[in-house]
Design a protein around this motif. Structure first.
Motif, mmCIF file in Angstrom:
data_model
loop_
_atom_site.group_PDB
_atom_site.id
_atom_site.type_symbol
_atom_site.label_atom_id
_atom_site.label_comp_id
_atom_site.label_asym_id
_atom_site.label_seq_id
_atom_site.Cartn_x
_atom_site.Cartn_y
_atom_site.Cartn_z
ATOM 1 N N THR A 180 3.631 -2.676 3.211
ATOM 2 C CA THR A 180 4.376 -2.163 2.063
ATOM 3 C C THR A 180 4.177 -0.657 1.897
ATOM 4 O O THR A 180 5.131 0.079 1.596
ATOM 5 C CB THR A 180 3.951 -2.895 0.782
ATOM 6 O OG1 THR A 180 4.256 -4.286 0.917
ATOM 7 C CG2 THR A 180 4.680 -2.336 -0.434
ATOM 8 N N ASP A 181 2.935 -0.187 2.086
ATOM 9 C CA ASP A 181 2.674 1.243 1.879
ATOM 10 C C ASP A 181 2.708 2.055 3.173
ATOM 11 O O ASP A 181 2.339 3.222 3.190
ATOM 12 C CB ASP A 181 1.352 1.461 1.136
ATOM 13 C CG ASP A 181 0.136 0.953 1.906
ATOM 14 O OD1 ASP A 181 0.209 0.821 3.133
ATOM 15 O OD2 ASP A 181 -0.905 0.707 1.263
ATOM 16 N N GLY A 182 3.133 1.439 4.267
ATOM 17 C CA GLY A 182 3.362 2.190 5.487
ATOM 18 C C GLY A 182 2.194 2.309 6.437
ATOM 19 O O GLY A 182 2.293 2.990 7.459
ATOM 20 N N ARG A 183 1.081 1.626 6.158
ATOM 21 C CA ARG A 183 -0.045 1.687 7.097
ATOM 22 C C ARG A 183 0.207 0.852 8.339
ATOM 23 O O ARG A 183 -0.405 1.077 9.386
ATOM 24 C CB ARG A 183 -1.331 1.232 6.403
ATOM 25 C CG ARG A 183 -1.948 2.268 5.460
ATOM 26 C CD ARG A 183 -3.126 1.687 4.715
ATOM 27 N NE ARG A 183 -2.696 0.668 3.756
ATOM 28 C CZ ARG A 183 -3.478 -0.319 3.300
ATOM 29 N NH1 ARG A 183 -4.718 -0.415 3.727
ATOM 30 N NH2 ARG A 183 -3.020 -1.191 2.413
ATOM 31 N N LEU A 184 1.073 -0.133 8.221
ATOM 32 C CA LEU A 184 1.506 -0.931 9.360
ATOM 33 C C LEU A 184 3.024 -0.882 9.457
ATOM 34 O O LEU A 184 3.714 -0.859 8.434
ATOM 35 C CB LEU A 184 1.064 -2.393 9.207
ATOM 36 C CG LEU A 184 -0.416 -2.745 9.366
ATOM 37 C CD1 LEU A 184 -0.621 -4.233 9.107
ATOM 38 C CD2 LEU A 184 -0.931 -2.371 10.745
ATOM 39 N N THR A 185 3.520 -0.874 10.681
ATOM 40 C CA THR A 185 4.962 -0.994 10.873
ATOM 41 C C THR A 185 5.340 -2.476 10.779
ATOM 42 O O THR A 185 4.479 -3.353 10.952
ATOM 43 C CB THR A 185 5.372 -0.463 12.250
ATOM 44 O OG1 THR A 185 4.776 -1.291 13.264
ATOM 45 C CG2 THR A 185 4.919 0.982 12.438
ATOM 46 N N ILE A 242 -3.986 -12.063 5.124
ATOM 47 C CA ILE A 242 -2.534 -11.895 5.103
ATOM 48 C C ILE A 242 -2.106 -11.053 3.911
ATOM 49 O O ILE A 242 -1.162 -10.255 4.009
ATOM 50 C CB ILE A 242 -1.851 -13.279 5.109
ATOM 51 C CG1 ILE A 242 -2.038 -13.935 6.485
ATOM 52 C CG2 ILE A 242 -0.368 -13.158 4.775
ATOM 53 C CD1 ILE A 242 -1.624 -15.385 6.546
ATOM 54 N N LYS A 243 -2.787 -11.169 2.789
ATOM 55 C CA LYS A 243 -2.471 -10.329 1.630
ATOM 56 C C LYS A 243 -2.740 -8.854 1.940
ATOM 57 O O LYS A 243 -1.948 -7.973 1.575
ATOM 58 C CB LYS A 243 -3.280 -10.761 0.417
ATOM 59 C CG LYS A 243 -2.939 -9.953 -0.844
ATOM 60 C CD LYS A 243 -3.772 -10.370 -2.021
ATOM 61 C CE LYS A 243 -3.340 -9.607 -3.278
ATOM 62 N NZ LYS A 243 -3.381 -8.147 -3.103
ATOM 63 N N VAL A 244 -3.862 -8.580 2.620
ATOM 64 C CA VAL A 244 -4.169 -7.198 3.001
ATOM 65 C C VAL A 244 -3.090 -6.661 3.937
ATOM 66 O O VAL A 244 -2.641 -5.515 3.812
ATOM 67 C CB VAL A 244 -5.552 -7.122 3.675
ATOM 68 C CG1 VAL A 244 -5.799 -5.730 4.255
ATOM 69 C CG2 VAL A 244 -6.647 -7.477 2.686
#
Length: 215
Positions: A47-52, A39-41
């Motif tokens: 936060t950095d946009g790798r996931l929506t 969950i931390k990953v």
């Protein structure tokens, strides 16, 4: 893979005892701590946009519902390189041919671990590892190499009757206040051979106490 590495892997595989049927690393039950690592990953990724945000929400739900390490691992494979994953399920033999090789962090340790070193240095840190068995056999094929095992306090280090380990330095401590090993203490058994090299087993350094501490 080089010819030398293939040869070393073949030696390890040949020397390693055949393991009884046991669940694979991906089938092991996940802990709450394992879920929180994933969950931390996922939080960093949104936060950095790798996931929506919708992808993040969906994966977090799957993480909380996951029962096995394999289900958790599938949630981060496209977010981090293999060496940075929340846990390592690489069950391949450990080989070092005139180089340094290490395993550390949250990695799944099988009941038999083939370790081959020819003039190399191998470090295996089991302090955060997930053991598939309370007794782990480290099958050694070492020539002019060094194998260092870092294990929690209270882990027993034993040598198999048929092992040929020329130099073993066992510096593993008992936990504070303990006078002997507990009946359910994990055991690391050294098997195979070490010629012209050495094995070092030790506990991690204890944190230093500061001169000024709050009560």
């Amino acid at each position: 893979m080089s010819t030398e590495s293939k040869w070393l892997s073949a030696v390890s595989a040949f020397l390693a005892p055949r393991a009884p049927d046991a669940p694979g690393a991906a089938e092991l039950r996940a802990s709450d701590a394992d879920r929180e690592r994933v969950i931390k990953v996922l939080a960093d990724a949104v936060t950095d946009g790798r996931l929506t945000p919708p992808e993040h929400e969906e994966r977090v739900e799957r993480a909380y519902a996951a029962r096995t390490l394999g289900e958790l691992a599938a949630l981060t494979t496209d977010l981090l390189p293999p060496e940075s994953q929340p846990f390592n399920m690489d069950g391949r033999p450990v080989t070092a041919f005139f180089r340094t090789e290490s395993r550390a962090g949250r990695w799944v340790v099988p009941s038999q671990v083939p370790v081959t070193s020819l003039g190399g240095r191998v470090t295996m840190d089991l302090c955060e590892a997930l053991l598939q068995s309370r007794r782990v056999v480290v099958q050694l094929a070492v020539m002019a190499g060094t194998v260092t095992l870092i294990v929690p306090e209270g882990v027993r280090i034993v040598t198999a009757p048929s092992a040929r380990v020329g130099s073993l330095r066992n510096e593993v401590r008992l936990p504070p206040g303990a006078t002997g090993y507990g009946p359910d203490a994990p055991v690391i058994e050294l098997a195979g051979f070490v010629f012209g090299g050495k094995v070092i087993a030790r506990s991690p350094r204890r944190p230093r106490k500061g001169l000024f501490r709050r009560p």
